[in-house]
Design an enzyme around this catalytic site. Structure first.
Site, mmCIF file in Angstrom:
data_model
loop_
_atom_site.group_PDB
_atom_site.id
_atom_site.type_symbol
_atom_site.label_atom_id
_atom_site.label_comp_id
_atom_site.label_asym_id
_atom_site.label_seq_id
_atom_site.Cartn_x
_atom_site.Cartn_y
_atom_site.Cartn_z
ATOM 1 N N CYS A 125 15.922 31.905 63.162
ATOM 2 C CA CYS A 125 15.663 33.342 63.295
ATOM 3 C C CYS A 125 16.083 34.076 62.047
ATOM 4 O O CYS A 125 17.256 34.327 61.837
ATOM 5 C CB CYS A 125 16.418 33.904 64.491
ATOM 6 S SG CYS A 125 16.275 35.696 64.630
ATOM 7 N N GLY A 126 15.129 34.405 61.214
ATOM 8 C CA GLY A 126 15.434 35.120 59.996
ATOM 9 C C GLY A 126 15.612 36.605 60.203
ATOM 10 O O GLY A 126 15.936 37.316 59.273
#
Length: 282
Positions: free
Chosen positions: A115-116
């Site tokens: 999850c950036g």
């Protein structure tokens, strides 16, 4: 550099028999990305293609859009107490005159392998204006048969996955199904950044006649990365998120999910998929 895999001893249990054997694991190490000398983000990634990863990340942030926006990228020495170079810190220097968006200046975030977007203040903050609007791209049409063929071709190109079983991948194809590039990483978003960053380094942006295929699901962030790179078609072997579908609908991105065998779901932008039969309602 190039520390893609590591060997570790494991205890294997199979059919009740216990044995000790070496196993090949995918490497995961932190990469700190600095922008013009200032810390910006830390991501957990598989080492390799670090400069491309950093460049691609900054494309998705709206900092870079063309090769001329980038002056250079270097590894930073002195990141440890003894001053050695760990090859885990890169500094991206933009060309003179490149405007840095306020959102980027305000960020100093940690992103995980999956999850950036962790650390973003709000959803609205990441709806950056793309330099390459999807609606302005040349007309691209792909057939369901072409899309159905892509996952197997991606899987056949995953060399590190064959040794570890622990990597995601992303691939760029032409609208005719020609494989252009494949990147692997412990994180899907990193794999996409490596693809986009390499395209920027080669002055290939926007990728307006490309199809992006990702292993796993299609998150909002991956849809955003496709839009920021001017990619008109994003396909995933698993499900998209609701926000990914919303973003695709808003920007004109074609979003395909559950791409498995001859089956798939088209969530947005169906005009780019050459459907031979009328779409019914059921």
């Amino acid at each position: 550099m190039g520390r893609v895999t590591e060997r570790r001893k494991v205890i294997r249990i199979r059919d009740g028999a216990v044995s000790t054997r070496p196993d090949t694991l995918v490497a995961e190490e932190p990469l700190e990305i600095r922008l013009n000398g200032k810390p910006l983000a830390i991501t957990m990634r598989t080492p390799g293609d670090d400069f491309a990863l950093a460049a691609g990340f900054l494309v998705s942030e709206g900092v870079l859009a063309e090769q001329r926006d980038l002056q250079n990228i270097v590894y930073c020495a002195g990141a440890t107490v003894d001053g050695s170079n760990t090859y885990n810190v890169v500094d991206v220097k933009t060309a003179p005159g490149v405007r840095i968006p306020d959102i980027t200046l305000e960020r100093n975030v940690y992103t995980t392998s999956s999850c950036g977007l962790c650390g973003k203040a709000s959803l609205d903050a990441v709806r950056t204006t793309a330099r390459w609007p999807i609606a302005d791209t040349p007309p691209v049409r792909v057939t369901p048969e072409l899309l159905a063929d892509l996952p197997d071709r991606l899987r056949a190109s995953q060399r590190v996955f064959d040794r570890t079983g622990g990597l995601h991948a992303a691939a760029l194809f032409t609208e005719d199904g020609e494989l252009v590039d494949v990147r692997e990483d412990v994180g899907r978003h990193n794999a996409v950044d490596k693809l986009v960053g390499r395209a920027l380094q080669n002055a290939d942006l926007p990728l307006s006649r490309s199809v992006l295929l990702v292993s796993g699901r299609a998150s909002f962030e991956l849809a955003q990365k496709a839009v920021m790179a001017g990619i008109p078609v994003l396909a995933a072997v698993s499900a998209p998120s609701s926000l990914a579908v919303d973003l695709a609908a808003e920007t004109g991105l074609t979003l395909v999910g559950f791409l498995r065998g001859s089956s798939m779901n088209v969530y947005a932008g169906a005009d780019r998929v050459a459907l031979r039969a009328a779409v019914g309602q059921g």
